[in-house]
Design a protein around this motif. Structure first.
Motif, short mmCIF file in Angstrom:
data_model
loop_
_atom_site.label_atom_id
_atom_site.label_comp_id
_atom_site.label_asym_id
_atom_site.label_seq_id
_atom_site.Cartn_x
_atom_site.Cartn_y
_atom_site.Cartn_z
N LYS A 7 -0.01 11.67 -3.40
CA LYS A 7 -0.78 12.11 -2.23
C LYS A 7 -0.29 11.37 -0.99
O LYS A 7 -0.06 11.97 0.06
CB LYS A 7 -2.27 11.87 -2.48
N SER A 8 -0.10 10.06 -1.10
CA SER A 8 0.36 9.24 0.04
C SER A 8 1.74 9.69 0.51
O SER A 8 1.99 9.75 1.71
CB SER A 8 0.40 7.77 -0.34
N ASP A 9 2.63 9.99 -0.43
CA ASP A 9 3.97 10.46 -0.08
C ASP A 9 3.88 11.74 0.75
O ASP A 9 4.55 11.89 1.77
CB ASP A 9 4.82 10.77 -1.33
N LEU A 11 1.26 13.05 2.44
CA LEU A 11 0.59 12.91 3.72
C LEU A 11 1.40 12.10 4.73
O LEU A 11 1.24 12.27 5.94
CB LEU A 11 -0.80 12.31 3.52
N ALA A 12 2.31 11.24 4.24
CA ALA A 12 3.14 10.42 5.13
C ALA A 12 4.43 11.13 5.55
O ALA A 12 5.12 10.68 6.46
CB ALA A 12 3.48 9.10 4.45
N ALA A 13 4.74 12.25 4.92
CA ALA A 13 6.00 12.94 5.21
C ALA A 13 6.02 13.48 6.63
O ALA A 13 5.04 14.08 7.09
CB ALA A 13 6.21 14.08 4.22
N ASP A 14 7.11 13.26 7.33
CA ASP A 14 7.32 13.80 8.67
C ASP A 14 7.99 15.16 8.46
O ASP A 14 9.21 15.27 8.41
CB ASP A 14 8.21 12.87 9.49
N ASP A 15 7.18 16.20 8.33
CA ASP A 15 7.69 17.50 7.91
C ASP A 15 7.60 18.60 8.95
O ASP A 15 7.85 19.77 8.65
CB ASP A 15 6.99 17.95 6.63
N THR A 36 1.34 23.28 11.85
CA THR A 36 0.62 22.71 10.71
C THR A 36 -0.05 23.88 9.98
O THR A 36 -0.11 25.00 10.49
CB THR A 36 -0.47 21.74 11.18
#
Length: 140
Positions: A7-9, A11-15, A36
């Motif tokens: 989940k952290s990966d 939500l932290a992704a600059d996508d 978004t």
């Protein structure tokens, strides 16, 4: 095999990719960004209108500027436009400039007519014509 994301990966992704587009009609460049999930839902909802019978139909009035209001940002990534008033004002600008930006916004957000076809080509397994669902299929 790829790493299984947490989940952290995710939500932290600059996508949210951006693309800067020259707009000579306006004397400069504009940054267009991917939407978004929330903005995409708002854009798609803005294209639906309920008619007198209570049924929804597609409303393409100002469809291009509605997309630009959701995707044009400043250098800090903040939306430049906000709401229906900006849609109407932006709709009064050069159709060539609007179309150029619209094409980029479509492509970045997977809305271009060939986006589904390209996604299918790039898919490892691709879509299947057969359903794997146990749900009954509608009859023709």
């Amino acid at each position: 095999m790829s790493k299984i994301l947490t989940k952290s990966d995710i939500l932290a992704a600059d996508d949210l990719k951006t693309e800067t587009v020259d707009v000579p009609e306006w004397g400069g460049a504009v940054i267009v960004r991917m939407m978004t999930g929330t903005l995409r839902d708002a854009y798609e909802a803005s294209l639906m209108k309920r008619d007198g019978d209570g049924k929804y139909r597609v409303d393409t009035v100002n469809m291009r500027t509605k997309l630009l209001v959701q995707t044009v940002v400043d250098e800090a990534g903040r939306a430049l436009f906000d709401g229906d008033a900006d849609v109407l004002e932006l709709a009064g600008k050069s159709s060539a400039a609007i179309e150029r930006l619209f094409i980029v916004a479509q492509r970045l957000n997977g809305l271009a007519p060939d986006s589904v076809e390209n996604a299918e080509k790039n898919s490892v397994s691709g879509p299947s014509d057969a359903s794997t669902s146990a749900s009954p299929q509608p009859s023709a």
